[in-house]
Design a protein around this motif. Structure first.
Motif, PDB file in Angstrom:
ATOM      1  N   GLN A 224      45.078   2.306  21.656  1.00  0.00           N
ATOM      2  CA  GLN A 224      45.750   3.040  22.123  1.00  0.00           C
ATOM      3  C   GLN A 224      46.854   2.807  23.689  1.00  0.00           C
ATOM      4  O   GLN A 224      46.730   2.614  24.406  1.00  0.00           O
ATOM      5  CB  GLN A 224      44.585   4.242  22.568  1.00  0.00           C
ATOM      6  N   THR A 226      50.831   4.918  24.763  1.00  0.00           N
ATOM      7  CA  THR A 226      51.783   5.823  25.287  1.00  0.00           C
ATOM      8  C   THR A 226      53.310   4.951  24.571  1.00  0.00           C
ATOM      9  O   THR A 226      54.090   3.928  25.225  1.00  0.00           O
ATOM     10  CB  THR A 226      52.166   6.439  26.654  1.00  0.00           C
ATOM     11  N   ASN A 229      56.098   4.770  27.385  1.00  0.00           N
ATOM     12  CA  ASN A 229      55.689   5.174  28.782  1.00  0.00           C
ATOM     13  C   ASN A 229      55.906   6.297  29.611  1.00  0.00           C
ATOM     14  O   ASN A 229      56.259   6.869  30.654  1.00  0.00           O
ATOM     15  CB  ASN A 229      55.909   4.381  29.704  1.00  0.00           C
ATOM     16  N   GLY A 230      56.492   7.181  28.452  1.00  0.00           N
ATOM     17  CA  GLY A 230      57.157   8.734  28.557  1.00  0.00           C
ATOM     18  C   GLY A 230      58.499   8.853  28.992  1.00  0.00           C
ATOM     19  O   GLY A 230      58.470   9.799  29.764  1.00  0.00           O
ATOM     20  N   GLU A 465      54.197  18.212  18.178  1.00  0.00           N
ATOM     21  CA  GLU A 465      53.637  17.041  19.113  1.00  0.00           C
ATOM     22  C   GLU A 465      54.090  16.476  18.068  1.00  0.00           C
ATOM     23  O   GLU A 465      54.441  14.900  18.751  1.00  0.00           O
ATOM     24  CB  GLU A 465      52.021  17.082  19.135  1.00  0.00           C
ATOM     25  N   ALA A 469      56.363  13.380  19.702  1.00  0.00           N
ATOM     26  CA  ALA A 469      55.787  11.672  19.382  1.00  0.00           C
ATOM     27  C   ALA A 469      56.743  10.990  18.719  1.00  0.00           C
ATOM     28  O   ALA A 469      56.909   9.529  19.402  1.00  0.00           O
ATOM     29  CB  ALA A 469      54.313  11.635  18.303  1.00  0.00           C
ATOM     30  N   ALA A 472      59.814   9.085  21.113  1.00  0.00           N
ATOM     31  CA  ALA A 472      58.800   8.385  22.376  1.00  0.00           C
ATOM     32  C   ALA A 472      58.724   7.028  21.316  1.00  0.00           C
ATOM     33  O   ALA A 472      59.208   6.066  22.041  1.00  0.00           O
ATOM     34  CB  ALA A 472      57.350   8.637  23.034  1.00  0.00           C
ATOM     35  N   ASP A 476      61.159   3.147  22.276  1.00  0.00           N
ATOM     36  CA  ASP A 476      60.412   1.844  22.191  1.00  0.00           C
ATOM     37  C   ASP A 476      60.818   0.726  21.442  1.00  0.00           C
ATOM     38  O   ASP A 476      61.330   1.424  20.042  1.00  0.00           O
ATOM     39  CB  ASP A 476      58.642   2.040  22.400  1.00  0.00           C
ATOM     40  N   TRP A 481      53.639   1.799  14.525  1.00  0.00           N
ATOM     41  CA  TRP A 481      53.345   2.588  15.061  1.00  0.00           C
ATOM     42  C   TRP A 481      52.282   3.899  14.228  1.00  0.00           C
ATOM     43  O   TRP A 481      52.097   3.930  13.163  1.00  0.00           O
ATOM     44  CB  TRP A 481      53.694   3.973  15.931  1.00  0.00           C
ATOM     45  N   VAL A 483      50.133   7.844  14.221  1.00  0.00           N
ATOM     46  CA  VAL A 483      50.482   8.992  15.049  1.00  0.00           C
ATOM     47  C   VAL A 483      48.599   8.926  14.839  1.00  0.00           C
ATOM     48  O   VAL A 483      48.723   9.958  14.241  1.00  0.00           O
ATOM     49  CB  VAL A 483      51.207   9.913  15.640  1.00  0.00           C
TER      50      VAL A 483
END
Length: 628
Positions: A224, A226, A229-230, A465, A469, A472, A476, A481, A483
């Motif tokens: 898990q 992010t 890193n936001g 959401e 996602a 973000a 990266d 990924w 989600v």
């Protein structure tokens, strides 16, 4: 994000319990396969090898099949059964050949040895060996990126998706994927690389996906994290040009709306749907006779009021000429393509036992052929990113999702393979269900599953959401990924084969939920023998109907492909001897009590006759012994 962890396998061949069963190995002419087969002979009582060829042949030493012929798998299992070969372990190793080439191009024929070969094998197992416990090991090379330098073959990576579906539909089959890398030895190490693979095959390991790299054993896990890193800056361009397939669908449209609002994007919305000319939009809105079309028009117009420009393109994304035409139209109007969102897809909805090559190909078309054609067309334009909207079905499977899980696993591997090859950042996102839009939100389900769907959607991904996602993830560098709004480990555990299917569809017969028999196309006919009486009782309990006639069609009564699995299990519990070798497929072919009852009556007669013959032989033997 998918990741890998080192794991130790303590089992050796000498500690594996000996079984009377045979290990059935499908392997072509390949040095790697030869070594693994030889190692398996030291671990199992018997190994029967099946090779590749153009025609079917069989003898006691082995067999040859054409992987594209489904009847060859049926003939093989028939011949093995006739010769008394009891199979409890299968190794499918038709995908062990090949080296780690730097370049790769899609080869549709490669699917014959992976996706379709396993489909025909499992269908044959369901028909010829129903209920018999089987461990199915799918051995292949280039399935996953575990270590730097690994090269992934998407046509083989589909095995990871289908391995998560098979046990959902065949409770007697345990399915695992073993990704076999290049062999290696370690100084002073006891045992060989091929012995490691053989030990893993015959072990009782529950690891669903394993990768061997030399003498190291890795298992797939999920971490898990992010993405970005936001804090990473947006990769979107102000007034950027973004090409969205499935652009008039739920998720595609939601992403397009965000792009319109965030950067006043110039959007190319690609769909198979033919939209009416813009000159007619006002009158269509005024007439208000097609609510869905009116909603689409209003959403497009709203994007344009936000400052976006929208070009609508009607195209089959898997058609090379149509894709080229759509991309040239986009560049002709806007001058470039800065990003691609591939959100087109078709859900699978039929059981493995009823799937055909053509029905599977139809589900693969937008996600496999469409991905390949779209990527090929985009090479010359070098977009900054290429997003593949995949699905969690690639990792958690599900009933009826054989082809869909395979298609999504292909996309995941495609992104891993292509990312870093050129300037375009490829990324595949395995989405869980979205709450307001997408396939899960719009899926039509039988009444008994509506409450469960509503409960699942409560914790699904909200549109805002999902878009956050996506943004973000784009910031990266990783290419794959997943989600999910819930803990993925718990989600995968809940989705483990056979963990919840029975409970989900089992409804006890009580006065509160029993429904009267509805008006059907058939008249009510009572059962007239003991077998039909038992079957009627099972159907009534499962469907919660107070009266089921022997001529009533299971599907007309409210049954479906999920309930029929439960029906098959309940019938096996009630009539174990008669149902021992009755495949699920027969319930689809005979969906009435009278139809399947006649099949079971024939089996009863055959078993009764065999029993009488056995008694006669035993009596004769006693008499002969007495005379002696």
């Amino acid at each position: 994000m998918p990741s890998w962890r080192l794991s130790h396998l303590s089992t050796d061949c000498s500690s594996v319990p000996a079984t009377a069963g045979c290990c059935l190995v499908f392997a072509g002419i390949d040095a790697t396969a030869d070594r693994i087969v030889n190692a398996l002979r030291d671990c199992t009582p018997a190994v029967f090898r099946v090779g590749l060829g153009d025609t079917y042949s069989y003898d006691v030493h082995g067999a040859v099949i054409d992987v594209t012929k489904s009847d060859h798998y049926q003939r093989l299992l028939n011949d093995l059964k006739r010769d008394g070969c009891a199979i409890d372990c299968i190794v499918h190793a038709f995908n062990l050949d090949g080296s780690s080439e730097e370049s790769w191009s899609y080869d549709p024929a490669a699917m014959d040895k992976s996706l379709y070969s396993v489909l025909y094998l499992v269908q044959a197992l369901g028909d010829r060996m129903p209920g018999h416990p089987i461990t199915l090991n799918l051995l292949a090379r280039h399935v996953a990126l575990v270590l730097d330098g690994d090269k992934v073959c998407p046509e083989r990576a589909v095995l990871t998706g289908i391995s998560r579906v098979i046990p959902h539909e065949f409770a007697n089959v345990t399915c695992r994927v073993l990704d076999v890398g290049d062999q290696a030895t370690r100084p002073g190490r006891v045992g060989s690389w091929e012995e490691d693979i053989a030990r893993d095959v015959v072990s009782e390991s529950m690891d669903a996906q394993v990768a061997w790299r030399g003498s190291q054993r890795w298992i797939r896990i999920f971490e898990q994290v992010t993405p970005g890193n936001g804090t990473a800056p947006s990769v979107l361009r102000e007034r950027g040009v973004y090409f969205v397939t499935g652009g008039l669908g739920g998720i595609g449209m939601a992403i397009a709306e965000h792009l319109a609002q965030a950067v006043q994007a110039r959007l190319v919305l690609v769909s198979r749907r033919v939209m009416p000319p813009r000159a007619n939009w006002a009158s269509i809105i005024d007439a208000a006779t097609d609510n869905e079309l009116c909603t689409l028009i209003r959403r497009i117009e709203r994007m344009e009021t936000l400052g976006a420009e929208v070009l609508l393109a009607c195209a089959d994304i898997a058609d090379q000429d149509q894709v080229r035409e759509a991309t040239l139209a986009a560049v002709g109007r806007f001058g470039a393509i800065h990003g691609v969102i591939h959100a087109a897809g078709v859900a699978g909805d039929s059981m493995i036992t009823t799937k055909t090559r053509s029905s599977v190909a139809a589900v693969l078309r937008p996600k496999v052929d469409g991905t390949v054609e779209l990527a090929r067309a985009m090479q010359v334009f070098e977009p900054e990113f290429f997003v593949l909207c995949s699905s969690m079905s690639a990792v958690n499977g599900g009933v009826g999702q054989y082809d869909y899980a395979a298609a999504n696993a292909f996309q995941d591997a495609f992104a891993v393979r292509m990312d870093g090859v050129g300037r375009t950042h490829y990324v595949s996102i395995g989405w869980a269900a979205w709450k307001e839009v997408g396939m899960a939100a719009n899926m039509r389900l039988p009444a008994y599953l509506l409450a469960e769907k509503e409960q699942q959607l409560k914790s699904a991904i909200g549109t805002d959401e999902g878009v956050r996602a996506l943004m973000a993830i784009l910031a990266d560098p990783l290419p794959h990924w997943i989600v999910s709004p819930r803990d993925l480990a718990g989600t995968l555990e809940a989705a483990r084969p056979n963990s919840g299917l029975t409970g989900a569809v089992s409804r006890p017969l009580t006065p509160t939920n029993v429904q009267p028999r509805q008006e059907l196309t058939t008249t009510y006919i009572e059962p007239d023998n003991q077998i039909e009486e038992v079957l009627v009782g099972v159907w009534q309990e499962l469907l919660s109907i107070d009266r089921v006639g022997v001529a009533d069609n299971f599907f007309e009564l409210g049954g479906d492909s999920i309930l029929i699995i439960r029906l098959h299990t309940m019938m096996r519990n009630q009539l174990p001897e008669l149902m021992r070798e009755v495949p699920l497929k027969l319930l689809f072919e005979h969906p009435t009590v009278a139809g399947i009852g006649a099949v079971l009556a024939e089996r009863y007669e055959a078993l009764h006759y065999a029993g009488e013959v056995k008694k006669m032989r035993e009596t004769t033997l006693i008499m002969e012994v007495g005379e002696i």
